[in-house]
Enzyme design. Structure first.
Site, PDB file in Angstrom:
ATOM      1  N   ARG A   1       7.727 -63.990 -73.997  1.00  0.00           N
ATOM      2  CA  ARG A   1       7.737 -62.660 -74.616  1.00  0.00           C
ATOM      3  C   ARG A   1       6.405 -61.967 -74.332  1.00  0.00           C
ATOM      4  O   ARG A   1       5.341 -62.582 -74.435  1.00  0.00           O
ATOM      5  CB  ARG A   1       7.971 -62.769 -76.128  1.00  0.00           C
ATOM      6  CG  ARG A   1       9.333 -63.313 -76.432  1.00  0.00           C
ATOM      7  CD  ARG A   1       9.921 -62.845 -77.731  1.00  0.00           C
ATOM      8  NE  ARG A   1      11.185 -63.558 -77.938  1.00  0.00           N
ATOM      9  CZ  ARG A   1      12.375 -63.119 -77.550  1.00  0.00           C
ATOM     10  NH1 ARG A   1      12.495 -61.946 -76.964  1.00  0.00           N
ATOM     11  NH2 ARG A   1      13.461 -63.849 -77.748  1.00  0.00           N
ATOM     12  N   ASP A   2       6.501 -60.691 -73.984  1.00  0.00           N
ATOM     13  CA  ASP A   2       5.290 -59.918 -73.709  1.00  0.00           C
ATOM     14  C   ASP A   2       4.455 -59.823 -74.987  1.00  0.00           C
ATOM     15  O   ASP A   2       4.979 -59.582 -76.080  1.00  0.00           O
ATOM     16  CB  ASP A   2       5.653 -58.521 -73.190  1.00  0.00           C
ATOM     17  CG  ASP A   2       4.467 -57.837 -72.512  1.00  0.00           C
ATOM     18  OD1 ASP A   2       4.504 -57.673 -71.284  1.00  0.00           O
ATOM     19  OD2 ASP A   2       3.502 -57.487 -73.229  1.00  0.00           O
ATOM     20  N   ILE A   3       3.155 -60.009 -74.862  1.00  0.00           N
ATOM     21  CA  ILE A   3       2.252 -60.000 -76.015  1.00  0.00           C
ATOM     22  C   ILE A   3       2.154 -58.596 -76.632  1.00  0.00           C
ATOM     23  O   ILE A   3       1.806 -58.457 -77.814  1.00  0.00           O
ATOM     24  CB  ILE A   3       0.854 -60.513 -75.575  1.00  0.00           C
ATOM     25  CG1 ILE A   3       0.077 -61.061 -76.756  1.00  0.00           C
ATOM     26  CG2 ILE A   3       0.069 -59.453 -74.830  1.00  0.00           C
ATOM     27  CD1 ILE A   3      -1.187 -61.829 -76.348  1.00  0.00           C
TER      28      ILE A   3
ATOM     29  N   ASN B   1       5.962 -54.252 -61.326  1.00  0.00           N
ATOM     30  CA  ASN B   1       4.853 -53.410 -60.870  1.00  0.00           C
ATOM     31  C   ASN B   1       4.116 -54.105 -59.731  1.00  0.00           C
ATOM     32  O   ASN B   1       3.885 -55.318 -59.782  1.00  0.00           O
ATOM     33  CB  ASN B   1       3.894 -53.149 -62.027  1.00  0.00           C
ATOM     34  CG  ASN B   1       4.537 -52.339 -63.141  1.00  0.00           C
ATOM     35  OD1 ASN B   1       5.296 -51.412 -62.879  1.00  0.00           O
ATOM     36  ND2 ASN B   1       4.250 -52.690 -64.383  1.00  0.00           N
TER      37      ASN B   1
ATOM     38  N   HIS C   1       5.642 -60.963 -61.759  1.00  0.00           N
ATOM     39  CA  HIS C   1       6.446 -61.084 -62.982  1.00  0.00           C
ATOM     40  C   HIS C   1       7.436 -59.940 -63.048  1.00  0.00           C
ATOM     41  O   HIS C   1       7.124 -58.809 -62.685  1.00  0.00           O
ATOM     42  CB  HIS C   1       5.567 -61.106 -64.233  1.00  0.00           C
ATOM     43  CG  HIS C   1       4.583 -59.988 -64.320  1.00  0.00           C
ATOM     44  ND1 HIS C   1       3.401 -59.986 -63.594  1.00  0.00           N
ATOM     45  CD2 HIS C   1       4.607 -58.829 -64.997  1.00  0.00           C
ATOM     46  CE1 HIS C   1       2.738 -58.867 -63.863  1.00  0.00           C
ATOM     47  NE2 HIS C   1       3.443 -58.137 -64.708  1.00  0.00           N
TER      48      HIS C   1
ATOM     49  N   HIS D   1       9.566 -57.659 -65.540  1.00  0.00           N
ATOM     50  CA  HIS D   1       9.717 -57.209 -66.929  1.00  0.00           C
ATOM     51  C   HIS D   1      11.203 -57.009 -67.224  1.00  0.00           C
ATOM     52  O   HIS D   1      11.898 -56.332 -66.463  1.00  0.00           O
ATOM     53  CB  HIS D   1       9.032 -55.858 -67.144  1.00  0.00           C
ATOM     54  CG  HIS D   1       7.543 -55.853 -67.022  1.00  0.00           C
ATOM     55  ND1 HIS D   1       6.706 -55.818 -68.111  1.00  0.00           N
ATOM     56  CD2 HIS D   1       6.739 -55.853 -65.937  1.00  0.00           C
ATOM     57  CE1 HIS D   1       5.443 -55.785 -67.695  1.00  0.00           C
ATOM     58  NE2 HIS D   1       5.433 -55.804 -66.379  1.00  0.00           N
TER      59      HIS D   1
HETATM   60  P1  5GP Z   1       1.799 -55.596 -65.553  1.00  0.00           P
HETATM   61  O1  5GP Z   1       1.090 -54.371 -66.082  1.00  0.00           O
HETATM   62  O2  5GP Z   1       0.868 -56.462 -64.739  1.00  0.00           O
HETATM   63  O3  5GP Z   1       3.088 -55.289 -64.856  1.00  0.00           O
HETATM   64  O4  5GP Z   1       2.244 -56.397 -66.842  1.00  0.00           O
HETATM   65  C1  5GP Z   1       1.456 -57.356 -67.472  1.00  0.00           C
HETATM   66  C2  5GP Z   1       2.083 -57.590 -68.832  1.00  0.00           C
HETATM   67  O5  5GP Z   1       1.566 -58.796 -69.346  1.00  0.00           O
HETATM   68  C3  5GP Z   1       1.771 -56.500 -69.860  1.00  0.00           C
HETATM   69  O6  5GP Z   1       2.989 -55.944 -70.351  1.00  0.00           O
HETATM   70  C4  5GP Z   1       0.983 -57.227 -70.937  1.00  0.00           C
HETATM   71  O7  5GP Z   1       1.295 -56.778 -72.235  1.00  0.00           O
HETATM   72  C5  5GP Z   1       1.387 -58.668 -70.732  1.00  0.00           C
HETATM   73  N1  5GP Z   1       0.366 -59.651 -71.102  1.00  0.00           N
HETATM   74  C6  5GP Z   1      -0.971 -59.582 -70.821  1.00  0.00           C
HETATM   75  N2  5GP Z   1      -1.603 -60.682 -71.285  1.00  0.00           N
HETATM   76  C7  5GP Z   1      -0.629 -61.450 -71.851  1.00  0.00           C
HETATM   77  C8  5GP Z   1      -0.681 -62.721 -72.509  1.00  0.00           C
HETATM   78  O8  5GP Z   1      -1.723 -63.371 -72.658  1.00  0.00           O
HETATM   79  N3  5GP Z   1       0.498 -63.212 -72.970  1.00  0.00           N
HETATM   80  C9  5GP Z   1       1.679 -62.520 -72.820  1.00  0.00           C
HETATM   81  N4  5GP Z   1       2.782 -63.105 -73.328  1.00  0.00           N
HETATM   82  N5  5GP Z   1       1.759 -61.332 -72.207  1.00  0.00           N
HETATM   83  C10 5GP Z   1       0.604 -60.806 -71.732  1.00  0.00           C
END
Ligand code: 5GP
Ligand code: ZN
Length: 109
Positions: free
Chosen positions: A29-31, A87, A100, A102
């Site tokens: 799950r996203d934080i 992304n 990753h 989403h």
């Molecule tokens: P990006 O912007 O690289 O596509 O997405 C990175 C995602 O990772 C963001 O939605 C952010 O909230 C999530 N995220 C960042 N750090 C952590 C973490 O430590 N744990 C989790 N579960 N999600 C994270």
């Protein structure tokens, strides 16, 4: 990769809410969720971004999507609809350079 936060989550060195795991992928799950369901599906093997994919990764990337489909059904959002986002690079807003997918849903977007 030793300094990658998602590699550390996959290895269990950093806590995260895991929702699925198999030999190829881990889903957490996203934080900082941007929707009622916001799950990240990660390949267990470190890949920086889509820019680094090779033909040998095609099955793995397909598996990210079929995993997303199954998780959407488990979350009860398959019929309502959901968004899948990957992304790539700074201009797209990629902040963590470990591929990753989403999975976002649970409310109209
Ligand atoms: P990006 O912007 O690289 O596509 O997405 C990175 C995602 O990772 C963001 O939605 C952010 O909230 C999530 N995220 C960042 N750090 C952590 C973490 O430590 N744990 C989790 N579960 N999600 C994270
Ligand atoms: Zn990594």
């Amino acid at each position: 990769m030793t300094d990658c936060i998602f590699c550390k989550i996959i290895k269990g060195e950093i806590h995260s809410t895991h929702v699925y795991r198999d030999e190829q992928v881990t889903a957490i799950r996203d934080i900082n969720p941007a929707a009622p369901t916001h799950i990240l599906i990660l390949p267990n093997r470190h890949i920086d971004s889509v820019n680094m994919l090779t033909n040998e990764d095609e099955q793995l990337i397909g598996h990210l999507f079929t995993t997303a489909k199954q998780l959407a059904a488990l979350e009860g959002i398959a019929d309502g609809g959901y968004r899948l986002i990957m992304n790539t690079g700074a201009d797209a807003g990629q902040t963590i350079f470990h591929v990753h997918l989403h999975l976002l849903g649970g409310a109209p977007m």
